[in-house]
Design an enzyme around this catalytic site. Structure first.
Site, PDB file in Angstrom:
ATOM      1  N   GLN A  23       0.826  -1.221   0.000  1.00  0.00           N
ATOM      2  CA  GLN A  23       0.000   0.000   0.000  1.00  0.00           C
ATOM      3  C   GLN A  23       0.858   1.268   0.000  1.00  0.00           C
ATOM      4  O   GLN A  23       0.639   2.171  -0.806  1.00  0.00           O
ATOM      5  CB  GLN A  23      -0.935  -0.003   1.222  1.00  0.00           C
ATOM      6  N   TYR A 154       1.930  -8.499  15.609  1.00  0.00           N
ATOM      7  CA  TYR A 154       2.367  -7.353  14.808  1.00  0.00           C
ATOM      8  C   TYR A 154       2.898  -6.243  15.723  1.00  0.00           C
ATOM      9  O   TYR A 154       4.007  -5.730  15.525  1.00  0.00           O
ATOM     10  CB  TYR A 154       1.176  -6.853  13.995  1.00  0.00           C
TER      11      TYR A 154
HETATM   12  N1  SER Z   1      -2.767  -0.262   9.458  1.00  0.00           N
HETATM   13  C1  SER Z   1      -2.115  -1.148  10.369  1.00  0.00           C
HETATM   14  C2  SER Z   1      -2.988  -2.261  10.783  1.00  0.00           C
HETATM   15  O1  SER Z   1      -4.169  -2.042  10.869  1.00  0.00           O
HETATM   16  C3  SER Z   1      -1.691  -0.387  11.597  1.00  0.00           C
HETATM   17  O2  SER Z   1      -0.349  -0.135  11.489  1.00  0.00           O
HETATM   18  O3  SER Z   1      -2.514  -3.317  11.049  1.00  0.00           O
END
Ligand code: SER
Length: 330
Positions: A23, A154
């Site tokens: 993106q 994450y």
């Molecule tokens: N856009 C990302 C996510 O939603 C946040 O860093 O994982």
């Protein structure tokens, strides 16, 4: 004069972008090419191939950044001097495959930092996120320096990654700079498996079907940003004098915060028949663990960060540009 220009072009060190088909990468690469010249920006990807026009606009290489030696080959081939490292498994995808998130997010960053040290790069950029914060982090005006206890794979790779960046700066002098991106809204390339993705999907569905079932609750306020602001921030921080970069973990970065209900209402101003319903899934819990509003005064004071797009401007721009791309009139 011509001779001098040619000599300067020859001396220009090259920039490499990992995750260039993603993106942010798909918009950062053209912006960097416009600034530094097509041939000086080497886009790389691994699993997803870019479209033809992107591929033909400048150098493109297939590289598995998990494999340090593959990356080394490209660094030597182009005499790379600066890396924008964007490869990442995002929050929702990371919860479905935590091992992959750990491996991809941590191993690639370590490889990039090791090679930056070895080849004495002038600069490294790495993407962190609001996901680095967690349930105990203050949710309103989240400070630059605060509690960070993320509960997604994450998020914890982002905290560990931030500390690793700071370590390589302090210990090895690697000039690494980083931003904690909020949710990024854009129309060129879809985000890949994040919790903030609803704020992109909602535009596609509003234009195509006039309705959207949101996977977050209507009041799930999160920090967001329109892509042109994200690109500007990325280029601005990399251009700043080293003395201005006082944070070597990662900078808080903000533009606008809104809830699904608020963005739906903004879209309705342009498409009155648009209907948004709410069917929260596992991503709601992730959203609840993140800040609502970020205090990014350090970025504003240290290197002059300033956003341009608020909710109204972003919504108008998205509907116009995406409508054009999809061939849908408002
Ligand atoms: N856009 C990302 C996510 O939603 C946040 O860093 O994982």
């Amino acid at each position: 004069m011509t001779v001098r220009v040619i000599c300067m072009a020859k001396e220009m060190k090259k920039i490499l972008v990992t995750g260039s088909v993603g993106q942010i990468g798909s918009e950062l690469v053209p912006a960097l090419r416009a600034k530094y010249g097509n041939e000086n920006v080497i886009a790389t990807g691994y699993k997803t191939m870019p479209g033809e026009s992107f591929r033909n606009a400048g150098p493109f290489e297939i590289v598995d950044v998990m494999d340090k030696d593959s990356l080394r080959v490209i660094i030597e081939k182009y005499d790379i001097d600066t890396i924008y490292h964007l490869v990442s498994v995002l929050s929702a995808m990371g919860e479905k495959n935590p091992n992959l998130a750990w491996d991809v997010n941590m191993i690639t960053l370590k490889n990039v930092l090791d090679l930056a040290k070895e080849y004495e790069f002038s600069r490294v950029f790495w993407a962190s996120s609001i996901a680095a914060f967690g349930p105990s982090t203050p949710k309103d005006n989240t400070p630059q320096l605060t509690v960070m206890d993320p509960n997604t794979m994450y998020g914890l790779t982002k905290v560990a990654g931030e500390l690793l960046c700071n370590y390589y700066f302090v210990k090895h002098g690697v000039d690494v700079r980083s931003l904690r991106y909020p949710g990024i809204i854009s129309y060129k390339t879809l985000p890949g498996g994040g919790t903030t993705d609803y704020a992109v999907e909602i535009f596609y569905e509003a234009l195509k079907n006039r309705k959207y079932a949101c996977f977050l609750k209507e009041d799930a306020t999160l920090p967001m940003m329109h892509m042109p602001d994200a690109i500007k921030a990325t280029i601005d921080i990399m251009q700043a004098e080293p003395s201005k970069i006082k944070t070597r973990t990662s900078y808080n970065l903000a533009a606008v915060s809104f809830s699904p209900k608020e963005i739906a209402e903004e879209i309705k101003k342009h498409i009155p028949e648009f209907e948004c319903t709410y069917e929260p899934d596992f991503r709601q819990k992730i959203a609840e663990s993140w800040p609502k509003v970020i205090d990014d005064s350090s970025a504003r004071n240290d290197w002059g960060w300033k956003h341009e797009f608020g909710l109204a401007e972003m919504t108008k721009d998205m509907l116009e540009k995406l409508g054009e791309k999809l061939g849908v009139n408002l």
